[in-house]
Design a protein around this motif. Structure first.
Motif, PDB file in Angstrom:
ATOM      1  N   LEU B  21       0.840  -1.204   0.000  1.00  0.00           N
ATOM      2  CA  LEU B  21       0.000   0.000   0.000  1.00  0.00           C
ATOM      3  C   LEU B  21       0.875   1.254   0.000  1.00  0.00           C
ATOM      4  O   LEU B  21       0.591   2.247  -0.676  1.00  0.00           O
ATOM      5  CB  LEU B  21      -0.933  -0.001   1.221  1.00  0.00           C
ATOM      6  CG  LEU B  21      -2.043  -1.065   1.210  1.00  0.00           C
ATOM      7  CD1 LEU B  21      -2.664  -1.228   2.591  1.00  0.00           C
ATOM      8  CD2 LEU B  21      -3.124  -0.721   0.184  1.00  0.00           C
ATOM      9  N   LEU B  22       1.959   1.197   0.760  1.00  0.00           N
ATOM     10  CA  LEU B  22       2.894   2.322   0.779  1.00  0.00           C
ATOM     11  C   LEU B  22       3.499   2.543  -0.605  1.00  0.00           C
ATOM     12  O   LEU B  22       3.540   3.676  -1.117  1.00  0.00           O
ATOM     13  CB  LEU B  22       4.027   2.043   1.780  1.00  0.00           C
ATOM     14  CG  LEU B  22       5.200   3.040   1.714  1.00  0.00           C
ATOM     15  CD1 LEU B  22       4.782   4.412   2.213  1.00  0.00           C
ATOM     16  CD2 LEU B  22       6.410   2.529   2.503  1.00  0.00           C
ATOM     17  N   LYS B  23       3.961   1.463  -1.213  1.00  0.00           N
ATOM     18  CA  LYS B  23       4.628   1.539  -2.518  1.00  0.00           C
ATOM     19  C   LYS B  23       3.678   2.144  -3.552  1.00  0.00           C
ATOM     20  O   LYS B  23       4.062   3.020  -4.346  1.00  0.00           O
ATOM     21  CB  LYS B  23       5.036   0.123  -2.926  1.00  0.00           C
ATOM     22  CG  LYS B  23       6.034   0.024  -4.048  1.00  0.00           C
ATOM     23  CD  LYS B  23       6.747  -1.331  -3.997  1.00  0.00           C
ATOM     24  CE  LYS B  23       7.502  -1.593  -5.305  1.00  0.00           C
ATOM     25  NZ  LYS B  23       6.606  -2.157  -6.359  1.00  0.00           N
ATOM     26  N   ILE B  24       2.441   1.693  -3.505  1.00  0.00           N
ATOM     27  CA  ILE B  24       1.430   2.211  -4.437  1.00  0.00           C
ATOM     28  C   ILE B  24       1.236   3.711  -4.249  1.00  0.00           C
ATOM     29  O   ILE B  24       1.189   4.473  -5.224  1.00  0.00           O
ATOM     30  CB  ILE B  24       0.081   1.469  -4.218  1.00  0.00           C
ATOM     31  CG1 ILE B  24       0.159   0.073  -4.820  1.00  0.00           C
ATOM     32  CG2 ILE B  24      -1.088   2.255  -4.794  1.00  0.00           C
ATOM     33  CD1 ILE B  24      -1.023  -0.824  -4.457  1.00  0.00           C
ATOM     34  N   PHE B 144      -6.157   8.382   7.075  1.00  0.00           N
ATOM     35  CA  PHE B 144      -5.738   7.186   7.788  1.00  0.00           C
ATOM     36  C   PHE B 144      -5.985   5.974   6.896  1.00  0.00           C
ATOM     37  O   PHE B 144      -7.128   5.682   6.543  1.00  0.00           O
ATOM     38  CB  PHE B 144      -6.504   7.050   9.110  1.00  0.00           C
ATOM     39  CG  PHE B 144      -6.059   8.056  10.135  1.00  0.00           C
ATOM     40  CD1 PHE B 144      -5.123   7.712  11.100  1.00  0.00           C
ATOM     41  CD2 PHE B 144      -6.540   9.366  10.114  1.00  0.00           C
ATOM     42  CE1 PHE B 144      -4.684   8.644  12.033  1.00  0.00           C
ATOM     43  CE2 PHE B 144      -6.102  10.304  11.046  1.00  0.00           C
ATOM     44  CZ  PHE B 144      -5.179   9.947  12.004  1.00  0.00           C
ATOM     45  N   SER B 145      -4.913   5.307   6.521  1.00  0.00           N
ATOM     46  CA  SER B 145      -4.991   4.123   5.663  1.00  0.00           C
ATOM     47  C   SER B 145      -4.445   2.945   6.452  1.00  0.00           C
ATOM     48  O   SER B 145      -3.287   2.942   6.845  1.00  0.00           O
ATOM     49  CB  SER B 145      -4.153   4.361   4.402  1.00  0.00           C
ATOM     50  OG  SER B 145      -4.092   3.187   3.624  1.00  0.00           O
ATOM     51  N   PHE B 146      -5.299   1.979   6.722  1.00  0.00           N
ATOM     52  CA  PHE B 146      -4.822   0.888   7.571  1.00  0.00           C
ATOM     53  C   PHE B 146      -5.457  -0.458   7.238  1.00  0.00           C
ATOM     54  O   PHE B 146      -6.464  -0.531   6.538  1.00  0.00           O
ATOM     55  CB  PHE B 146      -5.011   1.213   9.052  1.00  0.00           C
ATOM     56  CG  PHE B 146      -6.424   1.506   9.466  1.00  0.00           C
ATOM     57  CD1 PHE B 146      -7.247   0.506   9.930  1.00  0.00           C
ATOM     58  CD2 PHE B 146      -6.929   2.803   9.409  1.00  0.00           C
ATOM     59  CE1 PHE B 146      -8.557   0.767  10.328  1.00  0.00           C
ATOM     60  CE2 PHE B 146      -8.233   3.086   9.808  1.00  0.00           C
ATOM     61  CZ  PHE B 146      -9.054   2.064  10.262  1.00  0.00           C
ATOM     62  N   HIS B 187      -9.061   4.890   4.621  1.00  0.00           N
ATOM     63  CA  HIS B 187      -8.960   3.812   3.639  1.00  0.00           C
ATOM     64  C   HIS B 187      -8.653   2.532   4.402  1.00  0.00           C
ATOM     65  O   HIS B 187      -7.573   2.387   4.960  1.00  0.00           O
ATOM     66  CB  HIS B 187      -7.884   4.113   2.602  1.00  0.00           C
ATOM     67  CG  HIS B 187      -8.057   3.284   1.378  1.00  0.00           C
ATOM     68  ND1 HIS B 187      -8.918   3.641   0.358  1.00  0.00           N
ATOM     69  CD2 HIS B 187      -7.547   2.091   1.034  1.00  0.00           C
ATOM     70  CE1 HIS B 187      -8.913   2.715  -0.569  1.00  0.00           C
ATOM     71  NE2 HIS B 187      -8.081   1.756  -0.185  1.00  0.00           N
ATOM     72  N   ILE B 188      -9.617   1.651   4.433  1.00  0.00           N
ATOM     73  CA  ILE B 188      -9.502   0.478   5.295  1.00  0.00           C
ATOM     74  C   ILE B 188      -9.477  -0.812   4.483  1.00  0.00           C
ATOM     75  O   ILE B 188     -10.370  -1.061   3.676  1.00  0.00           O
ATOM     76  CB  ILE B 188     -10.688   0.421   6.294  1.00  0.00           C
ATOM     77  CG1 ILE B 188     -10.784   1.750   7.054  1.00  0.00           C
ATOM     78  CG2 ILE B 188     -10.516  -0.758   7.253  1.00  0.00           C
ATOM     79  CD1 ILE B 188     -12.088   1.950   7.799  1.00  0.00           C
ATOM     80  N   CYS B 189      -8.440  -1.601   4.670  1.00  0.00           N
ATOM     81  CA  CYS B 189      -8.372  -2.929   4.048  1.00  0.00           C
ATOM     82  C   CYS B 189      -8.610  -3.957   5.145  1.00  0.00           C
ATOM     83  O   CYS B 189      -7.779  -4.131   6.037  1.00  0.00           O
ATOM     84  CB  CYS B 189      -7.011  -3.156   3.397  1.00  0.00           C
ATOM     85  SG  CYS B 189      -6.727  -2.074   1.988  1.00  0.00           S
ATOM     86  N   TRP B 207      -6.939   0.977  -4.047  1.00  0.00           N
ATOM     87  CA  TRP B 207      -6.138   2.061  -3.447  1.00  0.00           C
ATOM     88  C   TRP B 207      -5.531   2.921  -4.563  1.00  0.00           C
ATOM     89  O   TRP B 207      -5.612   4.141  -4.532  1.00  0.00           O
ATOM     90  CB  TRP B 207      -5.078   1.448  -2.534  1.00  0.00           C
ATOM     91  CG  TRP B 207      -4.132   2.348  -1.802  1.00  0.00           C
ATOM     92  CD1 TRP B 207      -2.783   2.151  -1.685  1.00  0.00           C
ATOM     93  CD2 TRP B 207      -4.410   3.540  -1.033  1.00  0.00           C
ATOM     94  NE1 TRP B 207      -2.220   3.124  -0.907  1.00  0.00           N
ATOM     95  CE2 TRP B 207      -3.192   4.005  -0.494  1.00  0.00           C
ATOM     96  CE3 TRP B 207      -5.577   4.273  -0.766  1.00  0.00           C
ATOM     97  CZ2 TRP B 207      -3.086   5.155   0.295  1.00  0.00           C
ATOM     98  CZ3 TRP B 207      -5.482   5.426   0.028  1.00  0.00           C
ATOM     99  CH2 TRP B 207      -4.259   5.842   0.543  1.00  0.00           C
ATOM    100  N   THR B 208      -4.964   2.259  -5.574  1.00  0.00           N
ATOM    101  CA  THR B 208      -4.430   2.993  -6.727  1.00  0.00           C
ATOM    102  C   THR B 208      -5.527   3.882  -7.315  1.00  0.00           C
ATOM    103  O   THR B 208      -5.325   5.062  -7.579  1.00  0.00           O
ATOM    104  CB  THR B 208      -3.969   2.009  -7.838  1.00  0.00           C
ATOM    105  OG1 THR B 208      -3.111   1.038  -7.251  1.00  0.00           O
ATOM    106  CG2 THR B 208      -3.243   2.743  -8.951  1.00  0.00           C
ATOM    107  N   GLN B 209      -6.692   3.271  -7.493  1.00  0.00           N
ATOM    108  CA  GLN B 209      -7.805   3.982  -8.097  1.00  0.00           C
ATOM    109  C   GLN B 209      -8.216   5.194  -7.270  1.00  0.00           C
ATOM    110  O   GLN B 209      -8.411   6.281  -7.797  1.00  0.00           O
ATOM    111  CB  GLN B 209      -8.987   2.992  -8.239  1.00  0.00           C
ATOM    112  CG  GLN B 209      -9.922   3.300  -9.369  1.00  0.00           C
ATOM    113  CD  GLN B 209      -9.194   3.497 -10.692  1.00  0.00           C
ATOM    114  OE1 GLN B 209      -8.265   2.760 -11.013  1.00  0.00           O
ATOM    115  NE2 GLN B 209      -9.572   4.534 -11.437  1.00  0.00           N
TER     116      GLN B 209
END
Lengths: 229, 229
Positions: B21-24, B144-146, B187-189, B207-209
């Motif tokens: 997710l970070l890389k994206i 917050f993306s987690f 953004h929650i996975c 996430w990319t989208q």
């Protein structure tokens, strides 16, 4: 009498208000005949970071480090680092866990969060389907005792910071209840830095008073209703 | 284009789902012409403990150490430790702060909580009456993306872990909103470790989208209604 209490304490300064609350708890509970252990996290220089160092020896999967899986495996094999094993032993023996800390950013200070992250590993505190009322630490009690920077008015339903119970959800329900530990009413001292010396003394006296009848208290009903009505 | 983004990242393993997710985010935002900075907390061995070491030179009051007061004074005099000054500079320059982490115990991992505790000091992020909409970091956005361990069903209003928004309150409202930072939808996975490889790929693609149109998003209304309805 004969009960075992673990106080997990997170303040840098013994002369602080949190330090006074700790001292009171140790004295009062000892006087009652309880056996009291204190994990003084700053004094211990407790490590809050969840890293590979928590596993002694080779990893289960060294290709891609997964902290949850590795500590679970290490727990089962007795390969957790010494500081974690010691804390788990204290938790295992305790009838009551008291967390004493200043609220930092609507939650515990990082050093205490690190204690939770690292000590309450899978296999020890919970397991696959052993969560909440089925958690592995069933039979224990817990109590969150903390100070705030903001006032009681700010931490009210109509206040800017919202009901204080909102911040209790992740700690009481998400940590303690998740592991099967029942939760006593929190003990909250609002903004001790901004009140008179007399008011501070009253707050300390109230804590002493509460501890006298602590063992007669009933745990809260740790369900969404308690927090969000 | 030309926007500055700081990603505060808390995972030990680059090959993890959080690492992906970070890389994206780095790739997609860079492609858009944003300038992206990453604080990779584990790689930096970031110190989470709030101690006297955060103040360079003599204390304001060495009789009784008060972390809040000491860091406030040190900030005003330029006496905060170098690692904090560097993080504050990154925050100051950023238009958007993204927090990327696995949810640990209904909150951030301790290493990230320590970043919050130590970097967002009084005088820098907020001040006496400069809080919430008046906070000192006004004009910035946050996200917050987690990832979670538990499923979306568990984190629902009727699920055992309650509405996921309950855990967002202390982080989004108590930290970011407190400093005047507006908050984008989280953004929650959910439970990437427990789904199929295909589902994981879909989550990464989503996430990319989302990042493609991120700058057109409106912040949420960060009030109790959003969290507790």
């Amino acid at each position: 009498p004969g009960k075992k209490v673990l106080i997990v304490y997170a303040h840098q300064e013994p002369k602080s208000f949190n330090g006074s609350l700790l001292k009171i708890a140790v004295e009062e509970l000892t006087k009652q005949g309880c056996s009291v252990t204190v994990s003084d996290l700053y004094a211990m220089q407790f490590e809050p970071r969840a890293t590979r160092n928590d596993i002694v020896g080779p990893l289960h999967n060294s290709e891609a480090f997964n902290y949850g899986v590795e500590t679970w495996e290490a727990y089962k094999r007795g390969h957790l680092s010494k500081d974690l094993v010691e804390e788990q032993k204290k938790v295992q023996e305790a009838d009551l866990l008291i967390f004493q800390f200043p609220l930092f950013w609507f939650n515990m200070p990082a050093i205490l969060k690190g204690w939770v992250d690292r000590v309450l590993v899978q296999g020890f505190a919970y397991d696959l389907s052993k969560i909440y009322d089925g958690g592995l630490l069933q039979g224990k009690l817990s109590l969150f005792s903390f100070t705030t920077g903001a006032s009681k008015e700010m931490y009210s339903k109509e206040g800017v910071s919202g009901d204080i119970r909102y911040v209790l959800w992740p700690m009481q329900h998400g940590i303690m209840h998740f592991c099967g530990v029942r939760v006593l009413e929190p003990h909250i001292c609002y903004a001790p830095e901004n009140v008179s010396e007399e008011k501070r003394k009253e707050m300390l006296a109230a804590w002493t008073q509460r501890l006298k009848t602590l063992w007669k208290e009933e745990p809260i009903d740790c369900s969404p209703e308690w927090y969000f009505k």
